[in-house]
Design a protein around this motif. Structure first.
Motif, PDB file in Angstrom:
ATOM      1  N   CYS A  88       0.834  -1.200   0.000  1.00  0.00           N
ATOM      2  CA  CYS A  88       0.000   0.000   0.000  1.00  0.00           C
ATOM      3  C   CYS A  88       0.873   1.256   0.000  1.00  0.00           C
ATOM      4  O   CYS A  88       0.533   2.245  -0.650  1.00  0.00           O
ATOM      5  CB  CYS A  88      -0.953  -0.009   1.191  1.00  0.00           C
ATOM      6  SG  CYS A  88      -2.154  -1.348   1.108  1.00  0.00           S
ATOM      7  N   CYS A 170     -10.820  -2.170  -1.755  1.00  0.00           N
ATOM      8  CA  CYS A 170     -10.019  -0.960  -1.939  1.00  0.00           C
ATOM      9  C   CYS A 170      -9.808  -0.641  -3.413  1.00  0.00           C
ATOM     10  O   CYS A 170     -10.001   0.489  -3.832  1.00  0.00           O
ATOM     11  CB  CYS A 170      -8.676  -1.117  -1.204  1.00  0.00           C
ATOM     12  SG  CYS A 170      -7.718   0.403  -1.196  1.00  0.00           S
ATOM     13  N   CYS A 172      -7.279  -2.835  -5.790  1.00  0.00           N
ATOM     14  CA  CYS A 172      -6.391  -3.725  -6.545  1.00  0.00           C
ATOM     15  C   CYS A 172      -6.899  -5.173  -6.516  1.00  0.00           C
ATOM     16  O   CYS A 172      -7.784  -5.517  -5.722  1.00  0.00           O
ATOM     17  CB  CYS A 172      -4.972  -3.656  -5.991  1.00  0.00           C
ATOM     18  SG  CYS A 172      -4.817  -4.271  -4.304  1.00  0.00           S
TER      19      CYS A 172
HETATM   20  S1  SF4 Z   1      -5.391  -0.733  -4.006  1.00  0.00           S
HETATM   21 FE1  SF4 Z   1      -4.363  -2.446  -2.993  1.00  0.00          FE
HETATM   22  S2  SF4 Z   1      -2.234  -1.821  -2.767  1.00  0.00           S
HETATM   23 FE2  SF4 Z   1      -3.427   0.033  -3.229  1.00  0.00          FE
HETATM   24  S3  SF4 Z   1      -3.914   0.927  -1.240  1.00  0.00           S
HETATM   25 FE3  SF4 Z   1      -5.616  -0.439  -1.803  1.00  0.00          FE
HETATM   26  S4  SF4 Z   1      -5.151  -2.438  -0.891  1.00  0.00           S
HETATM   27 FE4  SF4 Z   1      -3.277  -1.187  -0.882  1.00  0.00          FE
END
Ligand code: SF4
Length: 188
Positions: A88, A170, A172
């Protein structure tokens, strides 16, 4: 004259609350920069919704190119780390650096990110990445913490009022897998 500020935007609900909060006192621009989001269909929905919010408030909106391979490269070797960890940090850093570069290229002196509204994201880590990215591009990072004053709760209320899509992971592929393991009930 109002201070000029670019908002790094990750999703429409967070964007809506921050624009709603800052619009009267700032000249805002929204920059959607999220090479982390997977799959592309999810990216396209979040982009469409983010554009809708900017249009609703009459704020300038721009989107970065969709470059998932860049994100994959950025987390190489740390994909196994858990949410909130090194992957992250690199993901924040990539998006902040591209936002800082956008500011530098387009004459915007400062930026922040709407991501600080999330109770799942470390403000210390966001600030660290934002400040480093700003320094590289010769612009300023404003360390807002939008989760203060019930920001997260208020963003959920406002996003419902505006009828916005609200994701449950989130962004990804790894966070999507984690969502699938824990059940689809956490709001981001
Ligand atoms: S998209 Fe994935 S890597 Fe990026 S902040 Fe969110 S959990 Fe973390």
């Amino acid at each position: 004259m109002k201070p000029k500020l670019v908002l790094h935007v990750c999703c429409a609900p967070d964007e809506a609350y921050v624009v709603h909060t800052l619009n009267a006192d700032h000249e805002l621009a929204c920059f959607f920069c999220n090479p982390n989001i997977s799959p592309f269909e999810e990216y396209a929905i979040r982009l469409k919704e983010a554009r809708k919010v900017a249009d609703h408030y009459g704020v300038f909106f721009a989107a970065d190119d969709y470059l998932p391979e860049l994100w994959e490269k950025s987390i190489a070797g740390v994909a196994g780390s858990s949410e909130g960890g090194e992957r992250c940090r690199r993901c924040f850093s990539l998006r902040m650096r591209r936002t800082a570069a956008f500011c530098q290229a387009n004459g915007w002196p400062s930026f922040t990110t709407v991501m600080s509204i999330s109770p799942h994201k470390s403000i210390a880590l966001l600030n660290e990445c934002g400040i480093a990215a700003a320094r590289e591009s010769g612009v300023r990072y404003e360390p807002f913490d939008f989760k203060k004053k019930d920001g997260f709760l208020n963003s959920t209320i406002l996003s419902k009022q505006l009828g916005l899509y609200r994701q449950d992971y989130c962004g990804c592929r790894l966070s999507r897998d984690e969502r699938d393991h824990r059940g689809k009930n956490r709001k981001i």
